[in-house]
Design an enzyme around this catalytic site. Sequence first.
Site, mmCIF file in Angstrom:
data_model
loop_
_atom_site.group_PDB
_atom_site.id
_atom_site.type_symbol
_atom_site.label_atom_id
_atom_site.label_comp_id
_atom_site.label_asym_id
_atom_site.label_seq_id
_atom_site.Cartn_x
_atom_site.Cartn_y
_atom_site.Cartn_z
ATOM 1 N N HIS A 3 -18.433 -12.828 -0.444
ATOM 2 C CA HIS A 3 -19.331 -12.887 0.719
ATOM 3 C C HIS A 3 -18.942 -11.865 1.786
ATOM 4 C CE1 HIS A 3 -16.466 -15.993 2.402
ATOM 5 N NE2 HIS A 3 -16.847 -15.483 3.548
ATOM 6 N N ASP A 16 -15.408 -16.374 -5.418
ATOM 7 C CA ASP A 16 -15.767 -15.656 -4.192
ATOM 8 C C ASP A 16 -14.823 -14.466 -3.940
ATOM 9 O OD1 ASP A 16 -16.794 -14.876 -1.769
ATOM 10 O OD2 ASP A 16 -16.927 -16.895 -0.949
ATOM 11 N N SER A 23 -11.830 -15.020 6.007
ATOM 12 C CA SER A 23 -12.418 -14.873 4.679
ATOM 13 C C SER A 23 -11.825 -13.674 3.959
ATOM 14 C CB SER A 23 -13.926 -14.689 4.786
ATOM 15 O OG SER A 23 -14.521 -15.911 5.094
HETATM 16 N N1 ARG Z 1 -18.648 -20.549 4.580
HETATM 17 C C1 ARG Z 1 -17.986 -19.334 4.201
HETATM 18 C C2 ARG Z 1 -17.381 -18.662 5.391
HETATM 19 O O1 ARG Z 1 -17.917 -18.684 6.462
HETATM 20 C C3 ARG Z 1 -18.899 -18.375 3.547
HETATM 21 C C4 ARG Z 1 -19.316 -18.769 2.236
HETATM 22 C C5 ARG Z 1 -20.279 -17.812 1.642
HETATM 23 N N2 ARG Z 1 -21.004 -18.494 0.613
HETATM 24 C C6 ARG Z 1 -22.257 -18.930 0.750
HETATM 25 N N3 ARG Z 1 -22.762 -19.673 -0.173
HETATM 26 N N4 ARG Z 1 -22.974 -18.607 1.788
HETATM 27 O O2 ARG Z 1 -16.370 -18.013 5.275
#
Ligand code: ARG
Length: 767
Positions: free
Chosen positions: A87, A223, A652
């Site tokens: 992401h 991811d 992330s």
């Molecule tokens: N919630 C994650 C973050 O803010 C991002 C995940 C991305 N995946 C998704 N399905 N949108 O770091």
Amino acid sequence: MRTNHWAKALLLTLLLPFTASADEGMWLPMFIKRLNQADMQKKGLKLTAEEIYDVNNASLKDAVVQLGGFCTGEFVSSQGLLLTNHHCGYDAIQSNSTPQDNILQNGFYAATKADEKKNPGLFVDILVRMEDVTGKMLEGITAATPEAERMATIQKRQRETAEAAKENGQYVAYVRDMFGGNEYYLFIYQRFGDVRLVGAPPEAVGKFGGDTDNWMWPRHTGDFSMFRVYADKNNKPTAGTQEGNVPYVPKKHLPVAMQGIQEGDFAMVFGFPGRTQRFLPAAGLQLTLDESNPARIKLRDTRLKIWKADMDKNPDLRLQYASKYANIANYWKYFIGQNEGMNRLKTVDTKKAEEVALAQWIAQDPARQQYAEALPAIEEAYKTVRQYNLSSQYVNEGAFGTEIVTLAARMMPLAGALKSGDKGAISKATEALREPVKDYFKDYSAPTDQKVFAALMNLYMQDVPAAQQPDVFATVKKQYGGSMSKCADYVFSNSFLTSEAKVNAFLANPSLAKLEADPAYKTYQSVYSNYVQNIAPKVQAAQAGLARANRLYVAALREKNSQKVYSPDANSTIRLSYGTVRSYNGRDAVNYNYKTTAQGILEKEDPTNPEFVVPAKELALIKAKDFGRYADKDGNLPVGFITDNDITGGNSGSPVINGRGELIGLAFDGNWEAMTGDLAYDPELKRCINVDIRYVLWCVEKLGGAKHLVDEMTLQNNGPNPGVGAASANSDTMNADMSDVEKMKVKTEKGGKTKIKRKKSKDSAAL
Ligand code: ARG
């Protein structure tokens, strides 16, 4: 059946060999030695503080980079190979995709370095060093210094200090405040502007589970994505991609641990957490809960539904809007979870009780009178902030949720130049727009945006107090009988900002009259000038009062709780957090295991739901249990795991590192039960969700056929990770209860025996 909670807890704690406490904290690496090293060693760290952070010798910090200012990445080879989240690479992956060669959908691995894909504008920052400059910033400033003067002085010093540290543009440098302006730190980075895409799994792997699984555990998402940092021949950064650039040789890259993880293993996360607001007062929490979040959720929900309907109808549009959609959806769900959590955990009440206690503490001693103004001033300031809050939310998420309005906003500097009549300035402003305009239209659909405009501007008109509305709404009422969709029709049929050709024609011959007559630009102007003239001054005045009040509030809190070591709120600066691999109790009778396996991918697989499609090849490999060297001891393929590290957005892509400094996974999310984590930390519930490095490598080698990239890395197996063991990792529930009753000091002696020291705390009940 109920038992006496703390009595049982005490018993268990006495029996356990060691207690792991999940600690709140995103620590500044320069203070690890002083503040955290001993605690980290107790949890299993085998490295010295210098091996983690050292400005003179290669240390772990040299392997960790901030990616694009919004994510974290880590070097995993001596040739500048970088791992981060899928992401985090999403925008770059989408930008390098076309309907004919859709690498977002199909995945991609560069067979040779020549196949790696350029990403104009993307950069990584590598920390050179950081420095405490509090003394320098605050020199001569006293409690009596007027607030405006204080602010101006500090801002000037911040700029000058950063400027000097840049050493004529060699470095990127800035001074950030911590603890609400009680401390200041200088950060100096090297910025590398040549970052190429090396690989990514298919979206069905990299975003497996989609928005349904997002912010939740258990997780089965691969991811990750891979980039390579390039430098000039002398290993120095370049501003963009340059002819003759070669792979950057990092001072340090992380070796990869092949042995896998167990509950209780030590884990640290190094990265660039974006923003937490753990010192946000109750009035701020309350406003977030009952006004800001509901507004954001409503506006995003509206926008997402419109986008999704059009994306579902048109695969080209689906590719164009993929990254925007993912970004908006991510925090849409976050705001929902945060509110749900605030209600469930009574976050506002807890904060209110803390403030009552703080007020009492302040009143107890005349020496604390310097803090007395803080809480009342916060209350007062929030009254004003609340009065204008909806306007701020609807400008940000409503008007600026409409793409055409953001494009109009980008025309501002050109408008300024046109007004000045300065030919040089005009051509500079025009040139500066060429690239952004090209980028913008590459992923733009005017018919879709028209629907968004009609819907969001309509909500703005409905929901914001009449006295705070821009005059464009009066026009809508007068000319279109209040119909925002009629207004949208007019704007989109008559604005030149709807098409790339028309915008380019304008740029070829820019005229202020044409711009100012444009209905989209007029809409933007109306929203903007209303905000700047009628809203911002009031909000800014309140914010200035808040800055002082917050600073005193934080200082008072830290003095009151002087036995507690606070870590500063996240502010996109480099931090380290540590903890252990650890399961959790999500809710009554629900215990979440600490790891997931490929078995769960099969369980979630649903060919009828795009979020849960599993690529055929992956399905076949999993069914055949073709896991190669990446299988766990039990023959399963590990996929994800959780730790109790304190992280937030911006982390992330961060490396999850074991006690020996080896990479065990990549952090990529937080869990639903602790969505309030950015506002209040709950050690029992908060978990950091990671992808197991063995799943990453399996995806690259087995699924992606890119073994050459794995071969670049340093794979090693030095036996089980250091840690506290499974039983101790979960003794925290007891510990938390205990600490209310008495302070315990538990020391493990050589040979694993335990010596327990008990110290009665002042306010403990007699035991
Ligand atoms: N919630 C994650 C973050 O803010 C991002 C995940 C991305 N995946 C998704 N399905 N949108 O770091």
